[in-house]
Write an enzyme that holds these catalytic residues in place. Sequence first.
Site, PDB file in Angstrom:
ATOM      1  N   LEU A 120      32.890   0.423   1.102  1.00 51.39           N
ATOM      2  CA  LEU A 120      32.996   0.006  -0.308  1.00 51.39           C
ATOM      3  C   LEU A 120      34.398  -0.476  -0.654  1.00 51.39           C
ATOM      4  O   LEU A 120      34.726  -0.655  -1.832  1.00 51.39           O
ATOM      5  CB  LEU A 120      32.573   1.148  -1.240  1.00 51.39           C
ATOM      6  CG  LEU A 120      31.119   1.625  -1.070  1.00 51.39           C
ATOM      7  CD1 LEU A 120      30.797   2.725  -2.078  1.00 51.39           C
ATOM      8  CD2 LEU A 120      30.127   0.472  -1.234  1.00 51.39           C
TER       9      LEU A 120
ATOM     10  N   GLY B  13      35.983   5.104   4.189  1.00 47.87           N
ATOM     11  CA  GLY B  13      35.194   4.839   5.399  1.00 47.87           C
ATOM     12  C   GLY B  13      33.731   4.577   5.125  1.00 47.87           C
ATOM     13  O   GLY B  13      32.868   4.848   5.960  1.00 47.87           O
ATOM     14  N   ALA B  14      33.413   4.036   3.955  1.00 50.84           N
ATOM     15  CA  ALA B  14      32.006   3.884   3.570  1.00 50.84           C
ATOM     16  C   ALA B  14      31.607   2.432   3.383  1.00 50.84           C
ATOM     17  O   ALA B  14      30.474   2.137   3.032  1.00 50.84           O
ATOM     18  CB  ALA B  14      31.734   4.667   2.287  1.00 50.84           C
TER      19      ALA B  14
ATOM     20  N   ASP C 124      37.964  -8.198   1.503  1.00 49.92           N
ATOM     21  CA  ASP C 124      38.032  -6.983   0.681  1.00 49.92           C
ATOM     22  C   ASP C 124      39.125  -7.071  -0.387  1.00 49.92           C
ATOM     23  O   ASP C 124      38.904  -6.753  -1.553  1.00 49.92           O
ATOM     24  CB  ASP C 124      38.309  -5.754   1.560  1.00 49.92           C
ATOM     25  CG  ASP C 124      37.090  -5.311   2.335  1.00 49.92           C
ATOM     26  OD1 ASP C 124      36.125  -6.079   2.411  1.00 49.92           O
ATOM     27  OD2 ASP C 124      37.105  -4.185   2.872  1.00 49.92           O
TER      28      ASP C 124
HETATM   29  O1  PMV Z   1      34.151  -1.538   5.914  1.00 53.98           O
HETATM   30  P1  PMV Z   1      34.905  -2.366   4.942  1.00 53.98           P
HETATM   31  O2  PMV Z   1      34.600  -2.051   3.543  1.00 53.98           O
HETATM   32  O3  PMV Z   1      36.376  -2.356   5.213  1.00 53.98           O
HETATM   33  O4  PMV Z   1      34.426  -3.901   5.146  1.00 53.98           O
HETATM   34  C1  PMV Z   1      34.870  -4.619   6.236  1.00 53.98           C
HETATM   35  C2  PMV Z   1      34.299  -6.008   6.309  1.00 53.98           C
HETATM   36  C3  PMV Z   1      34.399  -6.577   7.718  1.00 53.98           C
HETATM   37  O5  PMV Z   1      33.872  -7.893   7.643  1.00 53.98           O
HETATM   38  C4  PMV Z   1      33.597  -5.758   8.712  1.00 53.98           C
HETATM   39  C5  PMV Z   1      35.837  -6.632   8.216  1.00 53.98           C
HETATM   40  C6  PMV Z   1      36.707  -7.680   7.537  1.00 53.98           C
HETATM   41  O6  PMV Z   1      37.935  -7.596   7.716  1.00 53.98           O
HETATM   42  O7  PMV Z   1      36.192  -8.577   6.863  1.00 53.98           O
END
Ligand code: PMV
Length: 308
Positions: free
Chosen positions: A98, A95-96, A140
């Site tokens: 990363l 939940g950070a 991601d």
């Molecule tokens: O919070 P994280 O590390 O899951 O990053 C999400 C990135 C977003 O653009 C907010 C969501 C996505 O699916 O791309």
Amino acid sequence: QSRPWSHASGKVILLGEHAVVYGVPAIAVGISRGAMARAIPCDESTSVLRLEGLPVDLRADDEERDLARGFRAVLEAAGVHGSFVVEARTDLPPGAGLGCSAALGVALARALDPAANAALTAERAMAWERVFHGNPSGVDTAVSAEGGCIYFERGRGFERVESSAPLLLCVGHTGTISSTKSMVEAVARLRERRPEMVEKSFEGIRSLVRNARLAIEAGDVRALGQLMDLNQMLLSGLFLSTQEIERMCGLARDAGALGAKLTGAGGGGCVAALVENREVADRILRAWKEAGFEGFLAETPDRNRPAE
Ligand code: PMV
């Protein structure tokens, strides 16, 4: 019986989070913190996920738990025959921002089929991500599987970006966790209420991302830092920032960062500050520590290490 561990990178989104969900490109870099997994064949009737830190093994036929549903989704996506005990661990905070969940998904997919290329591994890991995030853009899993620095566009996949200078990033944790799913939903609601405002922000982010790609290729880290600052302003305008995020970005800039912004979903989680050298990085990490925030230096791009 010793089996090789498969590795998957954690990530920092340099620019473009949230807008990437709506088709704007994003730039992300892999970091050496990440996730590992290995799959050991077994005689059980079903595969089992043994996630370090969890007191119980998760059976793939468990209908109740999200983690088990995610695990089953990866097994199905990888077309696995037979049963496995899959051991997995991560050194990323959840939940950070990363990419903890994507890195776990990629590590699982890779452990089940180490021969698959990065694009296929990322696609399989999306089955896992969809269980947790509803509408993931895919940035991601792509950067987690590929490592290095990537330019990602939803529906079009990714291209590698070759950086002419090393990208040094201080990554700091606000201490609060946030849910990517609810932050993405909050942007969707805002977009319904204020479509023009949100579209304008996204178009602004689109040009920042394009320029950032050129800056990275040219090794112009100063320009990249400025673009990150501008991206942070646009993200704040979308109500994704918090007092702690602004405070950490301010501390980083005062200590000499070239640019600083939230990274990932926002609403808590982590910030990333671009620095020119280790001395500045040390100053930032010290300033954060004195203010009660934890951080680390991430040297990127990081290519995925081959299975050990
Ligand atoms: O919070 P994280 O590390 O899951 O990053 C999400 C990135 C977003 O653009 C907010 C969501 C996505 O699916 O791309």
